[in-house]
Design a protein around this motif. Structure first.
Motif, PDB file in Angstrom:
ATOM      1  N   ASP A 200      20.778   3.263  -4.721  1.00 38.97           N
ATOM      2  CA  ASP A 200      20.683   4.255  -5.787  1.00 38.97           C
ATOM      3  C   ASP A 200      19.243   4.211  -6.289  1.00 38.97           C
ATOM      4  N   ILE A 201      18.437   5.117  -5.793  1.00 35.37           N
ATOM      5  CA  ILE A 201      16.995   5.062  -6.048  1.00 35.37           C
ATOM      6  C   ILE A 201      16.687   5.165  -7.538  1.00 35.37           C
ATOM      7  N   ASP A 202      17.328   6.093  -8.229  1.00 35.15           N
ATOM      8  CA  ASP A 202      17.053   6.273  -9.658  1.00 35.15           C
ATOM      9  C   ASP A 202      17.432   5.022 -10.448  1.00 35.15           C
ATOM     10  N   ALA A 203      18.582   4.408 -10.101  1.00 34.62           N
ATOM     11  CA  ALA A 203      19.011   3.212 -10.826  1.00 34.62           C
ATOM     12  C   ALA A 203      18.065   2.045 -10.577  1.00 34.62           C
ATOM     13  N   ILE A 204      17.565   1.930  -9.360  1.00 31.82           N
ATOM     14  CA  ILE A 204      16.622   0.855  -9.041  1.00 31.82           C
ATOM     15  C   ILE A 204      15.340   1.018  -9.862  1.00 31.82           C
ATOM     16  N   ARG A 205      14.857   2.231  -9.939  1.00 37.38           N
ATOM     17  CA  ARG A 205      13.630   2.469 -10.725  1.00 37.38           C
ATOM     18  C   ARG A 205      13.871   2.225 -12.204  1.00 37.38           C
ATOM     19  N   ALA A 206      15.041   2.616 -12.691  1.00 41.78           N
ATOM     20  CA  ALA A 206      15.351   2.401 -14.109  1.00 41.78           C
ATOM     21  C   ALA A 206      15.440   0.914 -14.428  1.00 41.78           C
ATOM     22  N   SER A 207      15.872   0.106 -13.465  1.00 41.30           N
ATOM     23  CA  SER A 207      16.001  -1.334 -13.694  1.00 41.30           C
ATOM     24  C   SER A 207      14.661  -1.991 -14.019  1.00 41.30           C
ATOM     25  N   ALA A 208      13.581  -1.385 -13.552  1.00 40.26           N
ATOM     26  CA  ALA A 208      12.267  -1.968 -13.800  1.00 40.26           C
ATOM     27  C   ALA A 208      11.884  -1.946 -15.274  1.00 40.26           C
ATOM     28  N   SER A 209      12.468  -1.042 -16.039  1.00 45.63           N
ATOM     29  CA  SER A 209      12.150  -0.970 -17.470  1.00 45.63           C
ATOM     30  C   SER A 209      13.307  -1.434 -18.351  1.00 45.63           C
ATOM     31  N   ALA A 210      14.327  -2.028 -17.738  1.00 46.57           N
ATOM     32  CA  ALA A 210      15.470  -2.532 -18.510  1.00 46.57           C
ATOM     33  C   ALA A 210      15.063  -3.748 -19.328  1.00 46.57           C
ATOM     34  N   PRO A 211      15.751  -4.019 -20.442  1.00 46.33           N
ATOM     35  CA  PRO A 211      15.375  -5.156 -21.296  1.00 46.33           C
ATOM     36  C   PRO A 211      15.408  -6.501 -20.589  1.00 46.33           C
ATOM     37  N   ASN A 212      16.273  -6.648 -19.566  1.00 44.69           N
ATOM     38  CA  ASN A 212      16.374  -7.946 -18.878  1.00 44.69           C
ATOM     39  C   ASN A 212      15.445  -8.069 -17.689  1.00 44.69           C
ATOM     40  N   ALA A 213      14.581  -7.079 -17.475  1.00 40.29           N
ATOM     41  CA  ALA A 213      13.651  -7.146 -16.347  1.00 40.29           C
ATOM     42  C   ALA A 213      12.605  -8.239 -16.594  1.00 40.29           C
ATOM     43  N   THR A 214      12.334  -9.013 -15.564  1.00 42.17           N
ATOM     44  CA  THR A 214      11.387 -10.124 -15.682  1.00 42.17           C
ATOM     45  C   THR A 214       9.954  -9.616 -15.671  1.00 42.17           C
ATOM     46  N   LYS A 215       9.179 -10.074 -16.602  1.00 42.74           N
ATOM     47  CA  LYS A 215       7.775  -9.666 -16.689  1.00 42.74           C
ATOM     48  C   LYS A 215       6.907 -10.564 -15.797  1.00 42.74           C
ATOM     49  N   ALA A 216       5.775 -10.053 -15.429  1.00 37.86           N
ATOM     50  CA  ALA A 216       4.877 -10.782 -14.536  1.00 37.86           C
ATOM     51  C   ALA A 216       4.366 -12.054 -15.202  1.00 37.86           C
ATOM     52  N   PRO A 217       4.272 -13.151 -14.445  1.00 37.07           N
ATOM     53  CA  PRO A 217       3.786 -14.410 -15.007  1.00 37.07           C
ATOM     54  C   PRO A 217       2.261 -14.518 -15.021  1.00 37.07           C
ATOM     55  N   THR A 218       1.571 -13.440 -14.657  1.00 34.98           N
ATOM     56  CA  THR A 218       0.117 -13.472 -14.583  1.00 34.98           C
ATOM     57  C   THR A 218      -0.444 -12.135 -15.038  1.00 34.98           C
ATOM     58  N   ALA A 219      -1.649 -12.188 -15.613  1.00 35.60           N
ATOM     59  CA  ALA A 219      -2.327 -10.948 -16.001  1.00 35.60           C
ATOM     60  C   ALA A 219      -3.111 -10.359 -14.844  1.00 35.60           C
ATOM     61  N   ALA A 220      -3.287 -11.117 -13.773  1.00 33.10           N
ATOM     62  CA  ALA A 220      -4.011 -10.638 -12.603  1.00 33.10           C
ATOM     63  C   ALA A 220      -3.137  -9.701 -11.787  1.00 33.10           C
ATOM     64  N   PRO A 221      -3.747  -8.840 -10.974  1.00 31.42           N
ATOM     65  CA  PRO A 221      -2.929  -8.106 -10.000  1.00 31.42           C
ATOM     66  C   PRO A 221      -2.256  -9.119  -9.074  1.00 31.42           C
ATOM     67  N   TYR A 222      -1.144  -8.728  -8.466  1.00 29.50           N
ATOM     68  CA  TYR A 222      -0.430  -9.728  -7.676  1.00 29.50           C
ATOM     69  C   TYR A 222       0.339  -9.087  -6.524  1.00 29.50           C
ATOM     70  N   ILE A 223       0.624  -9.932  -5.544  1.00 33.94           N
ATOM     71  CA  ILE A 223       1.511  -9.634  -4.425  1.00 33.94           C
ATOM     72  C   ILE A 223       2.827 -10.334  -4.725  1.00 33.94           C
ATOM     73  N   VAL A 224       3.957  -9.684  -4.390  1.00 35.93           N
ATOM     74  CA  VAL A 224       5.247 -10.287  -4.703  1.00 35.93           C
ATOM     75  C   VAL A 224       6.066 -10.509  -3.437  1.00 35.93           C
ATOM     76  N   SER A 225       6.784 -11.606  -3.417  1.00 37.07           N
ATOM     77  CA  SER A 225       7.775 -11.898  -2.385  1.00 37.07           C
ATOM     78  C   SER A 225       9.088 -12.211  -3.091  1.00 37.07           C
ATOM     79  N   VAL A 226      10.178 -11.565  -2.651  1.00 35.32           N
ATOM     80  CA  VAL A 226      11.494 -11.807  -3.245  1.00 35.32           C
ATOM     81  C   VAL A 226      12.430 -12.261  -2.137  1.00 35.32           C
ATOM     82  N   ALA A 227      12.718 -13.547  -2.110  1.00 36.61           N
ATOM     83  CA  ALA A 227      13.593 -14.116  -1.068  1.00 36.61           C
ATOM     84  C   ALA A 227      13.933 -15.540  -1.468  1.00 36.61           C
ATOM     85  N   ARG A 228      15.148 -15.966  -1.116  1.00 34.87           N
ATOM     86  CA  ARG A 228      15.510 -17.354  -1.414  1.00 34.87           C
ATOM     87  C   ARG A 228      14.594 -18.295  -0.628  1.00 34.87           C
TER      88      ARG A 228
END
Length: 417
Positions: A200-228
Motif C-alpha cells: 500500500d504505497i500511500d500507507a507506507i509513505r504516511a508511516s514516515a510521518s507517523a508519531p511512532n516513526a524513528t528519527k535519524a540518529p545523526t544530523a549528517a546525510p546517511y545511507i540506510v540498511s534495514v535487515a536483521r
C-alpha cells in the motif's frame, strides 16, 4: 461453496508473528485486498508476544482473527520457547507433545474453519501436512529461494515435493523463484503461480510521518540498511567493508544507519570499530516503524546473500529511494526491474558495492533519475495490480476445482437408459 454475497471467503494462515518479512508481507495483503471481492479471516497458530503487543492492533478491523492454539495448557511449551526458557530436554518434550496434542487440535480447528471458507492461503506452508484435505482450495506461499534453502539437501527437497504437491497451487513470489521450483520439483506440483508481494504505497509513505516513526540518529546525510543482523543471509560484513572503503577512497559525508537486531550485533559492532568507522555507523536495533529512516536516507542498501522477495526493497521503492542491492537469488533483480529501478552488485563484492554507493551519494542527477524510476516501479506492486493478480489466481484455482468436482459427479452418476 460458502461464498457470501458474491465475495470469496479467504482464510490466511501463519504460525505466529515476529519481526520478519513474512509478517510484513502478510500485513500488506490483509490491508490491500479488495473487500468487494474478498471476505478475509486470519488464522494464527500461536499468539506470540509480538502479535499480542503490536500486530494485533494493526490488523484491519474487518479481518476476523482465529487463534488456533487457544487453550493455555496447549501453549505451555511454546510459551517457554518465546521466553527463551526451553531447554534441550524441553525441546524433545515439546516435539512429542506437539505430535500427540497440539497438531490434532490444530487439525480440528482448520477442518472447522474450512467449512466456512472457499480458499486457504497457507502463508508460510505450516499446514502442508493437511493440504488437499477438507474439500477446500489450498494455496501454499513460498517466501525463500528454493535453491538457497534446499539445493544441498536433496532428501528434504524430495520430502517437501510430496507435501507441496498437495496444494492446488504453490505460490512463488517472483519468476526466478518459480524457475527454481520447476527445476527442483519438475512436474510434481499441481500448479505453480507467480504472485509478488503487495504494498500500500500511500500507507507506507504516511508511516514516515507517523508519531511512532524513528528519527535519524545523526544530523549528517546517511545511507540506510534495514535487515536483521544475520550474517548467514544478510551479510552486513560486506556492507561494513564497502562503507569503510567508500569513506577511505572518497570525501563523502554520509553516515551509515543499520536498522535491525540479531545474534551478530556484537560481532558487527566490533568489526565497525576494527575498520575505524564506528563513529559513523549507527546500529539502532529493530524499529517498529523505520519508514522515516528510509524516507530521509540518501540511499538504501541491501547486502544479502539470498532473499525471497524482500519487503524492504518494495518499501524503499514506495519512498522513491535510490537503491543498491546484491544480485542475489531470488528477489532483487526482479524488484529492481533488471537494474532499471536500482543498482545491482555481485554478492560479497566490496569494491562494487562501495563504487555504487559512492556514485549515488556524490551524483545528485543520478539520484533524481533513480528516484523517478523507483517511484514508477513501485506501482507494479501497488494495490490495483496486486488485487488483479490475486483475484486472477484465486478465480483460476476455484474454476479448476469446480471442473474437477463436476467431472467427478458426472462419473459417479448412474448412466441414463
Amino acid at each position: 461453496m460458502p461464498q457470501t454475497a458474491l465475495r470469496t471467503s479467504v482464510l490466511f494462515n501463519v504460525v505466529d508473528f515476529n519481526d520478519g518479512g513474512i509478517e510484513s508481507s502478510l500485513m500488506q495483503w490483509l490491508s490491500i485486498l479488495d473487500r468487494s471481492r474478498f471476505e478475509i479471516t486470519l488464522a494464527v497458530m500461536y499468539a506470540s508476544p509480538a502479535f499480542v503487543s503490536r500486530f494485533r492492533a494493526l490488523i484491519p478491523q474487518d479481518v476476523k482473527v482465529e487463534i488456533l492454539v487457544d487453550r493455555p495448557w496447549l501453549n505451555y511449551f511454546q510459551s517457554r520457547r518465546y521466553a527463551r526458557k526451553l531447554s534441550k530436554p524441553g525441546r524433545i518434550g515439546r516435539d512429542v507433545f506437539n505430535t500427540l496434542a497440539v497438531r490434532p487440535h490444530i487439525r480440528r480447528r482448520i477442518a472447522a474453519l474450512a467449512k466456512r471458507h472457499d480458499v486457504i492461503v497457507d502463508f508460510d506452508m505450516s499446514l502442508r501436512r493437511w493440504a488437499s484435505q477438507f474439500d477446500i482450495a489450498w494455496l501454499g506461499v513460498n517466501h525463500f529461494s528454493f535453491d538457497a534453502r534446499l539445493g544441498n539437501r536433496p532428501r528434504k527437497a524430495r520430502r517437501l515435493a510430496l507435501q507441496y504437491a498437495r496444494y492446488d497451487a504453490v505460490i512463488a513470489l517472483n519468476q526466478h523463484m518459480a524457475d527454481e521450483a520447476k527445476q527442483m520439483f519438475g512436474d510434481t506440483l499441481h500448479r505453480l503461480v507467480v504472485l509478488p508481494n503487495a504494498i500500500d504505497i500511500d500507507a507506507i509513505r504516511a508511516s514516515a510521518s507517523a508519531p511512532n516513526a524513528t528519527k535519524a540518529p545523526t544530523a549528517a546525510p546517511y545511507i540506510v540498511s534495514v535487515a536483521r543482523l544475520d550474517e548467514i543471509q544478510k551479510d552486513h560484513r560486506t556492507l561494513l567493508h564497502a562503507y569503510a572503503k567508500m569513506i577511505e577512497d572518497s570525501d563523502v559525508k554520509d553516515d551509515l544507519v543499520i536498522v535491525g537486531n540479531g545474534a551478530f550485533k556484537q560481532e558487527l559492532e566490533a568489526l565497525a570499530v576494527q575498520l575505524g568507522i564506528a563513529p559513523r555507523v549507527h546500529f539502532v536495533g529493530h524499529q517498529d516503524n523505520p519508514h522515516a529512516l528510509i524516507a530521509n536516507a540518501r540511499a538504501h542498501v541491501l547486502s544479502s546473500r539470498y532473499e525471497g522477495m524482500p519487503m524492504v526493497l518494495l518499501e524503499a521503492l514506495a519512498h522513491g529511494k535510490p537503491i543498491v542491492a546484491t544480485d542475489c537469488p531470488t528477489g532483487p533483480r526482479e524488484i529492481l526491474d533488471d537494474g532499471r529501478a536500482g543498482m545491482l552488485v555481485p554478492i560479497g563484492d566490496v569494491d562494487a558495492m562501495a563504487d555504487a554507493l559512492t556514485r549515488i551519494v556524490t551524483d545528485a542527477a543520478l539520484r533524481d533519475t533513480m528516484t523517478a524510476n523507483a517511484l514508477a516501479r513501485a506501482q507494479h506492486y501497488g494495490i490495483e495490480q496486486s488485487n488483479r493478480r490475486f483475484a486472477a489466481c484465486v478465480t483460476d484455482i476455484l474454476a479448476v476445482r469446480r471442473g474437477h468436482q463436476s467431472a467427478k459427479a458426472a462419473a459417479q452418476s448412474p448412466a441414463r437408459s
